[in-house]
Design an enzyme around this catalytic site. Structure first.
Site, PDB file in Angstrom:
ATOM      1  N   LYS A  13      39.280  44.429  46.457  1.00 52.35           N
ATOM      2  CA  LYS A  13      38.851  43.770  47.688  1.00 52.35           C
ATOM      3  C   LYS A  13      39.290  44.567  48.908  1.00 52.35           C
ATOM      4  O   LYS A  13      40.409  45.088  48.961  1.00 52.35           O
ATOM      5  CB  LYS A  13      39.437  42.356  47.726  1.00 52.35           C
ATOM      6  N   SER A  52      36.283  34.813  50.703  1.00 54.14           N
ATOM      7  CA  SER A  52      36.083  36.090  51.331  1.00 54.14           C
ATOM      8  C   SER A  52      36.012  37.252  50.334  1.00 54.14           C
ATOM      9  O   SER A  52      35.674  38.374  50.718  1.00 54.14           O
ATOM     10  CB  SER A  52      37.218  36.345  52.334  1.00 54.14           C
ATOM     11  N   SER A  84      39.762  31.944  48.628  1.00 54.11           N
ATOM     12  CA  SER A  84      38.885  33.113  48.599  1.00 54.11           C
ATOM     13  C   SER A  84      38.793  33.853  47.275  1.00 54.11           C
ATOM     14  O   SER A  84      38.012  34.795  47.149  1.00 54.11           O
ATOM     15  CB  SER A  84      39.280  34.088  49.708  1.00 54.11           C
TER      16      SER A  84
END
Length: 485
Positions: free
Chosen positions: A83, A158, A182
């Protein structure tokens, strides 16, 4: 199906075992992943910064070490996405912000260090909303991440790009982070397993900790890093590598009480007491989500022999206080100075947070609300082994929205669809999202499994038991067949 497609569909554990046994090479597996990325990226935009040269070099080194008979790590040769909120030394880390468009960290995050030591192949950085302050997958810098199950829809965020990568079989797993859901949000919207272990099980640094970088140094008492995968076993495998204390994270705790791999074997659930809250007693929840999750919850009773009761922990909606905690842990002075003169480049939801005139009472009220949620929860969980909820209040919705305006016929705030995830960040309890089923339109819906404080092994075992009772691995996005993947 071609051999390359067969490789792409292997779980991480099988890939690692076959690579160590020299039945397939790390280079071969890496090329499969990179070829899929090349075909899929124009459609899904999962990777904002691909690193194909690094991936090939790492794979070649692993194959050489195996040929020499040298020991390699438990993830040797397995592709992974990282990420883009997670620091990677020498690899651009943009965090969805024009402010950091050319930022290259000078050190790896702790989890990246551990994944590298275990032999994982980093395919690149996966896309996020700006600084992760949102539950979707668009930002001002990169193309919007799309849901492989329906390209018009968000995959959730996210950890948006991580979800899209795993759901489209580019990588068997990926790193996500979870300050308000997330990991679990894109897991639910993308038809995956996502696990937020107990607060402190997986250490964080420099993310949330590095005071040098406004926007990066936020969410410390809420944030978790963890796995997103297609199977419970693969998430447990990653946790076996990345969990454990580190002196750089003052909140990190031991993990020796958890045998992550053993926990991923389906548990005998007979007689366990489970609470099911479909809406916390106050939330608007899409009827399709209620239906799909209700059917999944019945599996715990009819197939697994649990005692299931409908019950709520009994708090009022703590959303406002949650966002106050986020603001309290953000570098408001640094971020406001950073965006000065560049407001046109910044996401509106982030500007709204920075522009608000926060008070000391906002922050002390938020702390008191967190204590209330925590106390209600531990008392509630004395009666139950697990709490089940929908992961999200809605199925995937169109891209470029922060959230639906209407749910179940009620006007709602843009983030109200996240009502089930963020309370578990306020308490720090272990929570997993697993695929519950699909809407009539074929969109994934997630089931959240919450355990008692530090009961990480129990949550993984319950997820594995549900996976065994209602396997989900055979269903894939139609996009893959359309593209010959």
């Amino acid at each position: 199906m071609s051999a390359s497609n067969d490789i792409a569909r292997m779980d991480a554990g099988s890939l690692a075992a076959k690579i160590r046994a020299r039945e397939i090479s790390a280079a071969e597996v890496t090329e499969v992943a990179l070829q899929r990325m090349e075909v899929l990226e124009p459609h899904i935009h999962a990777y904002c910064t691909p690193t194909p040269e690094l991936a090939r070099a790492t794979a070649a080194d692993i194959d050489t070490r195996i040929a020499r008979g040298e020991a390699v790590g438990p993830l040797a040769g397995v592709p992974i996405g990282i990420k883009d909120l997670v620091a990677t030394a020498g690899i651009r880390t943009v965090m969805g912000s024009n402010i950091y468009r050319d930022f290259v960290p000078d050190e790896d995050d702790v989890v990246v260090e551990r994944l590298k030591d275990a032999g994982a192949i980093i395919l690149g950085k996966t896309n996020v909303p700006e600084f992760g302050y949102s539950g979707v997958g668009h930002n001002p810098v990169f193309p919007t991440t799309r849901n492989p199950w329906n390209l018009a829809m968000t995959p959730g965020g996210s950890s948006a790009g991580s979800g899209a990568s795993v759901a489209s079989f580019i990588s068997p797993f990926a790193i996500g982070s979870d300050g308000g859901g997330s990991i679990r949000i894109p897991a639910a919207h993308s038809g995956l397993v996502g696990i937020k272990a107990s607060m402190g099980r997986v250490p964080l640094y420099p993310g949330c900790k590095d005071e040098r970088y406004p926007g990066v140094s936020s969410w410390e008492s809420l944030e978790h890093i963890g796995p997103m995968s297609r199977t419970v076993a693969d998430s447990a495998l990653m946790l076996s590598v990345i969990a454990g204390p580190d002196p750089r994270d003052r909140l990190s705790i031991p993990s020796g009480d958890v045998d992550w791999l053993a926990a991923s074997k389906p548990a005998d659930m007979r007689g366990m007491r489970i609470a099911y809250s479909a809406d916390w007693g106050y939330a608007a929840v899409d009827p399709e989500v209620r239906r799909v999750v209700g059917e999944a919850v019945r599996v715990f009773e009819t197939d697994l022999g649990c005692i299931v009761e409908e019950a709520h922990p009994g708090w009022e909606d703590p959303a406002e206080q949650f966002w106050s905690l986020v603001a309290m842990e953000s570098d408001l002075v640094g971020m406001r100075a950073m965006v000065e003169g560049r407001r046109g480049e910044i996401s509106p939801f982030l500007l709204a947070l920075l522009d608000r005139k926060w008070t000391a009472e906002d922050f002390t009220n938020a702390n008191m609300a967190r204590k209330m949620v925590m106390n209600r929860m531990w008392r509630f969980m004395q009666k139950y082994d697990f709490l089940l909820t929908p992961t999200l209040a809605v199925p995937p919705f169109p891209v470029h929205m922060q959230g639906p305006e209407i749910i179940e016929g009620r006007m709602v705030r843009p983030a109200d669809w996240l009502c089930f995830t963020f309370p578990m960040n306020m308490t720090g309890q272990p929570a997993a999202s697993v695929p519950a089923g699909f809407t009539t339109d074929g969109l994934p819906v997630g089931l959240q499994i919450v355990g008692r404080h530090l009961a990480d092994a129990s949550v993984i075992a319950a997820a594995a038991a549900f996976e065994a009772a209602r396997p989900w691995a055979g269903r894939e996005p139609s996009l893959l067949a359309e593209l010959g993947l």
